[in-house]
Design a protein around this motif. Structure first.
Motif, PDB file in Angstrom:
ATOM      1  N   TYR A 186     -14.544  -2.113 -17.080  1.00 29.70           N
ATOM      2  CA  TYR A 186     -14.680  -2.622 -18.453  1.00 29.70           C
ATOM      3  C   TYR A 186     -16.105  -3.097 -18.739  1.00 29.70           C
ATOM      4  O   TYR A 186     -16.685  -2.741 -19.764  1.00 29.70           O
ATOM      5  N   VAL A 187     -16.662  -3.903 -17.823  1.00 32.99           N
ATOM      6  CA  VAL A 187     -18.002  -4.441 -18.119  1.00 32.99           C
ATOM      7  C   VAL A 187     -19.121  -3.463 -17.750  1.00 32.99           C
ATOM      8  O   VAL A 187     -20.249  -3.606 -18.194  1.00 32.99           O
ATOM      9  N   GLY A 188     -18.800  -2.464 -16.918  1.00 32.67           N
ATOM     10  CA  GLY A 188     -19.815  -1.482 -16.558  1.00 32.67           C
ATOM     11  C   GLY A 188     -20.646  -1.870 -15.348  1.00 32.67           C
ATOM     12  O   GLY A 188     -21.836  -1.551 -15.267  1.00 32.67           O
ATOM     13  N   SER A 189     -20.034  -2.586 -14.401  1.00 31.56           N
ATOM     14  CA  SER A 189     -20.735  -2.907 -13.146  1.00 31.56           C
ATOM     15  C   SER A 189     -20.110  -2.065 -12.025  1.00 31.56           C
ATOM     16  O   SER A 189     -19.018  -1.528 -12.189  1.00 31.56           O
ATOM     17  N   ASN A 190     -20.811  -1.965 -10.886  1.00 32.99           N
ATOM     18  CA  ASN A 190     -20.235  -1.206  -9.773  1.00 32.99           C
ATOM     19  C   ASN A 190     -19.044  -1.930  -9.161  1.00 32.99           C
ATOM     20  O   ASN A 190     -18.083  -1.313  -8.734  1.00 32.99           O
ATOM     21  N   TYR A 191     -19.158  -3.272  -9.069  1.00 36.03           N
ATOM     22  CA  TYR A 191     -18.122  -4.072  -8.404  1.00 36.03           C
ATOM     23  C   TYR A 191     -17.807  -5.327  -9.204  1.00 36.03           C
ATOM     24  O   TYR A 191     -18.612  -5.766 -10.018  1.00 36.03           O
ATOM     25  N   ALA A 192     -16.644  -5.898  -8.869  1.00 39.01           N
ATOM     26  CA  ALA A 192     -16.315  -7.226  -9.401  1.00 39.01           C
ATOM     27  C   ALA A 192     -15.543  -7.959  -8.314  1.00 39.01           C
ATOM     28  O   ALA A 192     -14.779  -7.349  -7.554  1.00 39.01           O
ATOM     29  N   VAL A 193     -15.784  -9.274  -8.209  1.00 35.82           N
ATOM     30  CA  VAL A 193     -15.116 -10.097  -7.196  1.00 35.82           C
ATOM     31  C   VAL A 193     -14.362 -11.217  -7.915  1.00 35.82           C
ATOM     32  O   VAL A 193     -14.973 -12.047  -8.599  1.00 35.82           O
ATOM     33  N   ALA A 194     -13.044 -11.236  -7.769  1.00 33.67           N
ATOM     34  CA  ALA A 194     -12.213 -12.239  -8.445  1.00 33.67           C
ATOM     35  C   ALA A 194     -12.222 -13.541  -7.660  1.00 33.67           C
ATOM     36  O   ALA A 194     -12.173 -13.541  -6.425  1.00 33.67           O
ATOM     37  N   LEU A 195     -12.265 -14.648  -8.398  1.00 36.61           N
ATOM     38  CA  LEU A 195     -12.323 -15.975  -7.778  1.00 36.61           C
ATOM     39  C   LEU A 195     -11.421 -16.946  -8.529  1.00 36.61           C
ATOM     40  O   LEU A 195     -10.816 -16.593  -9.534  1.00 36.61           O
ATOM     41  N   SER A 196     -11.378 -18.188  -8.011  1.00 35.84           N
ATOM     42  CA  SER A 196     -10.472 -19.178  -8.595  1.00 35.84           C
ATOM     43  C   SER A 196     -10.956 -19.748  -9.925  1.00 35.84           C
ATOM     44  O   SER A 196     -10.160 -20.295 -10.691  1.00 35.84           O
ATOM     45  N   SER A 197     -12.257 -19.648 -10.223  1.00 39.40           N
ATOM     46  CA  SER A 197     -12.805 -20.159 -11.492  1.00 39.40           C
ATOM     47  C   SER A 197     -14.232 -19.659 -11.658  1.00 39.40           C
ATOM     48  O   SER A 197     -14.808 -19.076 -10.734  1.00 39.40           O
ATOM     49  N   CYS A 198     -14.799 -19.936 -12.823  1.00 37.34           N
ATOM     50  CA  CYS A 198     -16.210 -19.600 -13.005  1.00 37.34           C
ATOM     51  C   CYS A 198     -17.086 -20.570 -12.207  1.00 37.34           C
ATOM     52  O   CYS A 198     -18.153 -20.202 -11.731  1.00 37.34           O
ATOM     53  N   THR A 199     -16.614 -21.794 -12.052  1.00 35.03           N
ATOM     54  CA  THR A 199     -17.375 -22.770 -11.273  1.00 35.03           C
ATOM     55  C   THR A 199     -17.539 -22.294  -9.829  1.00 35.03           C
ATOM     56  O   THR A 199     -18.643 -22.358  -9.267  1.00 35.03           O
ATOM     57  N   THR A 200     -16.466 -21.792  -9.233  1.00 40.51           N
ATOM     58  CA  THR A 200     -16.576 -21.300  -7.857  1.00 40.51           C
ATOM     59  C   THR A 200     -17.397 -20.003  -7.825  1.00 40.51           C
ATOM     60  O   THR A 200     -18.119 -19.739  -6.855  1.00 40.51           O
ATOM     61  N   ALA A 201     -17.315 -19.222  -8.901  1.00 36.58           N
ATOM     62  CA  ALA A 201     -18.147 -18.005  -8.995  1.00 36.58           C
ATOM     63  C   ALA A 201     -19.626 -18.384  -8.997  1.00 36.58           C
ATOM     64  O   ALA A 201     -20.451 -17.768  -8.306  1.00 36.58           O
ATOM     65  N   LEU A 202     -19.957 -19.419  -9.750  1.00 33.03           N
ATOM     66  CA  LEU A 202     -21.356 -19.866  -9.817  1.00 33.03           C
ATOM     67  C   LEU A 202     -21.805 -20.428  -8.472  1.00 33.03           C
ATOM     68  O   LEU A 202     -22.934 -20.183  -8.026  1.00 33.03           O
ATOM     69  N   HIS A 203     -20.913 -21.164  -7.811  1.00 33.24           N
ATOM     70  CA  HIS A 203     -21.263 -21.724  -6.497  1.00 33.24           C
ATOM     71  C   HIS A 203     -21.580 -20.603  -5.491  1.00 33.24           C
ATOM     72  O   HIS A 203     -22.625 -20.616  -4.832  1.00 33.24           O
ATOM     73  N   ARG A 214     -24.598  -2.530 -24.304  1.00 36.89           N
ATOM     74  CA  ARG A 214     -23.764  -2.555 -23.095  1.00 36.89           C
ATOM     75  C   ARG A 214     -23.127  -3.925 -22.915  1.00 36.89           C
ATOM     76  O   ARG A 214     -23.689  -4.946 -23.281  1.00 36.89           O
ATOM     77  N   LYS A 215     -21.928  -3.908 -22.320  1.00 35.61           N
ATOM     78  CA  LYS A 215     -21.200  -5.161 -22.126  1.00 35.61           C
ATOM     79  C   LYS A 215     -21.954  -6.114 -21.202  1.00 35.61           C
ATOM     80  O   LYS A 215     -22.606  -5.676 -20.234  1.00 35.61           O
ATOM     81  N   ILE A 216     -21.822  -7.420 -21.477  1.00 35.26           N
ATOM     82  CA  ILE A 216     -22.329  -8.428 -20.553  1.00 35.26           C
ATOM     83  C   ILE A 216     -21.607  -8.222 -19.217  1.00 35.26           C
ATOM     84  O   ILE A 216     -20.378  -8.068 -19.198  1.00 35.26           O
ATOM     85  N   GLY A 217     -22.369  -8.203 -18.140  1.00 34.49           N
ATOM     86  CA  GLY A 217     -21.792  -7.909 -16.820  1.00 34.49           C
ATOM     87  C   GLY A 217     -22.456  -6.692 -16.204  1.00 34.49           C
ATOM     88  O   GLY A 217     -22.340  -6.463 -15.003  1.00 34.49           O
ATOM     89  N   SER A 218     -23.154  -5.928 -17.051  1.00 33.33           N
ATOM     90  CA  SER A 218     -23.757  -4.686 -16.554  1.00 33.33           C
ATOM     91  C   SER A 218     -25.270  -4.759 -16.428  1.00 33.33           C
ATOM     92  O   SER A 218     -25.907  -3.780 -16.056  1.00 33.33           O
ATOM     93  N   HIS A 219     -25.873  -5.898 -16.763  1.00 33.83           N
ATOM     94  CA  HIS A 219     -27.339  -5.937 -16.825  1.00 33.83           C
ATOM     95  C   HIS A 219     -28.032  -6.523 -15.611  1.00 33.83           C
ATOM     96  O   HIS A 219     -29.206  -6.276 -15.398  1.00 33.83           O
ATOM     97  N   SER A 220     -27.336  -7.382 -14.849  1.00 30.19           N
ATOM     98  CA  SER A 220     -28.006  -7.968 -13.684  1.00 30.19           C
ATOM     99  C   SER A 220     -26.999  -8.094 -12.536  1.00 30.19           C
ATOM    100  O   SER A 220     -25.864  -7.628 -12.659  1.00 30.19           O
ATOM    101  N   ASP A 221     -27.384  -8.727 -11.439  1.00 30.25           N
ATOM    102  CA  ASP A 221     -26.585  -8.595 -10.221  1.00 30.25           C
ATOM    103  C   ASP A 221     -25.644  -9.740  -9.882  1.00 30.25           C
ATOM    104  O   ASP A 221     -24.889  -9.650  -8.916  1.00 30.25           O
ATOM    105  N   LEU A 222     -25.691 -10.830 -10.641  1.00 33.30           N
ATOM    106  CA  LEU A 222     -24.740 -11.928 -10.413  1.00 33.30           C
ATOM    107  C   LEU A 222     -24.323 -12.482 -11.773  1.00 33.30           C
ATOM    108  O   LEU A 222     -24.992 -13.361 -12.332  1.00 33.30           O
ATOM    109  N   VAL A 223     -23.243 -11.939 -12.299  1.00 29.29           N
ATOM    110  CA  VAL A 223     -22.795 -12.336 -13.633  1.00 29.29           C
ATOM    111  C   VAL A 223     -21.406 -12.972 -13.513  1.00 29.29           C
ATOM    112  O   VAL A 223     -20.460 -12.323 -13.074  1.00 29.29           O
ATOM    113  N   CYS A 224     -21.324 -14.257 -13.885  1.00 28.54           N
ATOM    114  CA  CYS A 224     -20.106 -15.044 -13.621  1.00 28.54           C
ATOM    115  C   CYS A 224     -19.287 -15.279 -14.888  1.00 28.54           C
ATOM    116  O   CYS A 224     -19.824 -15.757 -15.887  1.00 28.54           O
ATOM    117  N   PHE A 225     -17.994 -14.981 -14.808  1.00 24.68           N
ATOM    118  CA  PHE A 225     -17.092 -15.123 -15.963  1.00 24.68           C
ATOM    119  C   PHE A 225     -16.009 -16.164 -15.682  1.00 24.68           C
ATOM    120  O   PHE A 225     -15.650 -16.393 -14.526  1.00 24.68           O
TER     121      PHE A 225
END
Ligand SMILES: *Cc1c(COP(=O)(O)O)cnc(C)c1O
Length: 375
Positions: free
Chosen positions: A44-61, A164-175
């Protein structure tokens, strides 16, 4: 009296059935549903990969960790954001260095550049309330200065930058998938990345840095003894949440386009009020209108807080503008910051009700009341 809430999540029987199926399957924690959600999310966002986590806070950490941000490093970010943006920098022992925002709520690239020091390791931009920041300007700056760019896209699922969707422009994009955001899994987060080594490291860090994950051990015909090469975390998303997320993602384009219609009605109605600044799109961007924020100018007939009270008295729920971290007790006294614009924008803005489906009559009521107190 008509009562208009600030936000309502859009959840239906599809999500309930998907969650129920997972519960009855007997495998409820991170497993095949999480993997499936990651796949459709990355597509959907146009990235090679996505990693699911418990929250955006833990994604940022975890983003801070894989970016190599350590004790003594500095990370430039806005103070005007949800406090989790700043907290994640502190989690790794680094120092948040606050830069100014502009009247579209996003970081000012020139001010960010002026705050770079020999200790700066990364720049953490926020697509505030869904409005995309000028990613290319920050990418150019980070490349030129040898810094890592991290995007806090907690609010920006479905928003677009230069087509392009947010998520496809750089290498660490947290949702974020907190219910206050437009796609929800109850709680939850995701990192979109196109770098394979980030992807692999994030997948192990989120699961105690276990060398072999549960699912692989569960399905193996041979006994496997796992190892723990570094200190990890339990930041997993459950399969129940992922099943909800898969259903939500199918509805996302509809949610975004309907939110944009409500926002457009607000813009059409308010554009002639010369005492407010509206959240309009500047440049080649498309926002999901995660929130609709209006900024009161000095010539406004009422103060922000009075306007909020008057609207509440007339059945319209609002929220104060985006908070600032540097004035919260958790941070005050620690650093001495001069952020006049940040404080002015935070103190003079408010969020109006915006959700889907929002009845025409409710939109009309908000418009009528805002005009009543501002014109
Ligand atoms: C909501 C939000 C977060 C935190 O997201 P969680 O999923 O609740 O941890 C971080 N940054 C911003 C800008 C947010 O709006």
């Amino acid at each position: 009296m008509r009562k208009v809430p600030i936000a309502v999540p859009y959840l239906g029987k599809e999500e309930a059935e998907a969650a129920s199926e997972v519960i009855l399957s007997g495998w409820v924690t991170q497993g095949t549903k999480v993997a499936e959600f990651e796949k459709v999310f990355a597509d959907y966002v146009g990235s090679n990969y996505a990693v699911a986590l418990s929250s955006c806070t833990t994604a940022l950490h975890l983003s801070m960790i894989v970016a190599g941000v350590n004790e003594g490093d500095e990370v430039i970010c806005p103070s005007m954001s949800y406090i989790a943006t700043t907290n994640c920098i502190k989690y790794v022992g680094a120092k948040p260095v606050f830069a100014e925002v502009n009247e579209h709520y996003n970081l000012d690239v020139k001010d960010v550049e002026s705050k770079i020091s020999s200790k700066t390791k990364a720049v953490l931009i926020v697509h505030q309330i869904g409005m995309p920041a000028d990613i290319d300007a920050f990418k150019e700056l980070c490349e030129r200065k040898g810094l890592i760019l991290i995007e806090d896209a907690a609010c920006a699922i479905g928003s677009e930058y230069k087509g392009r969707k947010i998520g496809s422009h750089s290498d660490l994009v947290c949702f974020s998938f907190h219910p206050r955001k437009i796609l929800t899994t109850g709680d939850g987060g995701m990192i979109a990345t196109s770098k394979e080594h980030f992807y692999n490291r994030l997948k192990t860090l989120r699961q105690h840095s276990m060398s072999i994950n549960d699912r692989v051990r569960h399905e193996s015909k041979k006994v496997i003894i796992e190892e723990y090469p570094e200190i990890g975390y339990n930041y997993r998303m459950t399969d129940i949440q992922a099943a909800i997320g898969i259903e939500q993602l199918k509805k996302l384009d509809l949610i975004v386009s309907e939110r944009r219609k409500v926002a457009q009605r607000y813009i059409n109605a308010f554009q002639y009020i010369d005492s407010i600044i509206l959240p309009i799109e500047v440049g080649d961007i498309k926002t999901n209108y995660q929130s609709f924020s209006i900024l009161l100018k000095e010539n406004a007939l009422v103060s922000r807080n009075d306007l909020m009270q008057k609207l509440l008295d007339n059945g319209v729920s609002t929220r104060r503008g985006i908070m600032t971290s540097h004035r919260e007790k958790a941070y005050s006294g620690e650093y001495d910051y001069n952020l006049p614009l940040t404080e002015k924008i935070s103190d003079n803005s408010l969020l109006l009700p915006l959700y889907f489906p929002m009845a025409e009559k409710d939109v009309d009521h908000v418009i009528k009341m805002v005009k009543k107190f501002l014109i």
